[in-house]
Design a protein around this motif. Sequence first.
Motif, PDB file in Angstrom:
ATOM      1  N   LEU A 113      18.489  11.938 -18.230  1.00  0.00           N
ATOM      2  CA  LEU A 113      17.271  12.360 -18.905  1.00  0.00           C
ATOM      3  C   LEU A 113      16.674  13.564 -18.193  1.00  0.00           C
ATOM      4  CD1 LEU A 113      15.565   8.896 -19.494  1.00  0.00           C
ATOM      5  CD2 LEU A 113      16.612  10.366 -21.235  1.00  0.00           C
ATOM      6  N   PRO A 114      15.960  14.421 -18.915  1.00  0.00           N
ATOM      7  CA  PRO A 114      15.295  15.552 -18.256  1.00  0.00           C
ATOM      8  C   PRO A 114      14.275  15.050 -17.241  1.00  0.00           C
ATOM      9  CG  PRO A 114      15.279  15.800 -20.646  1.00  0.00           C
ATOM     10  CD  PRO A 114      15.740  14.411 -20.367  1.00  0.00           C
ATOM     11  N   MET A 115      14.201  15.729 -16.118  1.00  0.00           N
ATOM     12  CA  MET A 115      13.256  15.314 -15.091  1.00  0.00           C
ATOM     13  C   MET A 115      11.826  15.500 -15.601  1.00  0.00           C
ATOM     14  SD  MET A 115      12.659  13.892 -12.280  1.00  0.00           S
ATOM     15  CE  MET A 115      14.399  13.657 -11.896  1.00  0.00           C
ATOM     16  N   SER A 116      10.977  14.549 -15.258  1.00  0.00           N
ATOM     17  CA  SER A 116       9.568  14.573 -15.625  1.00  0.00           C
ATOM     18  C   SER A 116       8.791  13.900 -14.502  1.00  0.00           C
ATOM     19  CB  SER A 116       9.340  13.818 -16.939  1.00  0.00           C
ATOM     20  OG  SER A 116       9.657  12.436 -16.778  1.00  0.00           O
ATOM     21  N   LYS A 117       7.476  13.984 -14.551  1.00  0.00           N
ATOM     22  CA  LYS A 117       6.678  13.346 -13.513  1.00  0.00           C
ATOM     23  C   LYS A 117       6.905  11.839 -13.499  1.00  0.00           C
ATOM     24  CE  LYS A 117       3.015  16.739 -12.900  1.00  0.00           C
ATOM     25  NZ  LYS A 117       3.580  17.105 -11.585  1.00  0.00           N
ATOM     26  N   ALA A 118       6.972  11.233 -14.689  1.00  0.00           N
ATOM     27  CA  ALA A 118       7.181   9.788 -14.751  1.00  0.00           C
ATOM     28  C   ALA A 118       8.550   9.404 -14.208  1.00  0.00           C
ATOM     29  CB  ALA A 118       7.023   9.291 -16.186  1.00  0.00           C
TER      30      ALA A 118
END
Length: 225
Positions: A113-118
């Motif tokens: 998955l694309p990196m995100s804060k969550a």
Amino acid sequence: MKLALQAPWFAGLLVAGALAASAESRIECAGTSVSARAPDRETAMHACEAAAAATRFLSGMGLDVSAPIELRIVAALPDGVGASAIGCFVREQRTAWVLIESECRNPAAVFELPMSKALHRSVVAHEIGHAIAGANFSVARPEPVAQEYIAYVTQLATMPPELRNRVLERYPRSSSEGPGHLNGPVYLMDPSRFAAIAWRHHLGPDGGAAFIRRVLDGRALADVW
């Protein structure tokens, strides 16, 4: 996690040798035994949110969460950690290291998955899971699969529900899925699928706090290779 077992994402098991790092901000994470160091206070606070979530979850599972943990959010992991890893736990120093979000560039690093804060917070929770579990094992050398089971369950448990649902949709239950898939070959070949299997097992009738206690005592996931 990529170290002695060549696991492709997190180096969550062992890193030997003296390690040093500097950070611009250091804070004590409220409600935990974790101190976080990061390039700035905002990043440290972000990491503390994940550490607190992991601590609450594992405390609820009956683990002792009092042992001190150093959490370092850095631009580069210590020498000796696999190039594809984005986090590791140094058992000898009780230090968890995680790359800053901007350095998590491997597109397959976490559940594809694309990196995100969550998602980044979930990586921090995974490594804190390793650290807390490491202080609770009754066996001297717990199996890597046993360690990863607890770390991945912690990671999935602390995700926002919508993110966890996205992960599970990518790794749906197969008709043959069962506890027998919680083994070394599955973990090494597809850590993301191992994580999904571990989470579904945790929610099942044979999972939960009782199973985690058996893992910590060496009565479960002790011979899975």
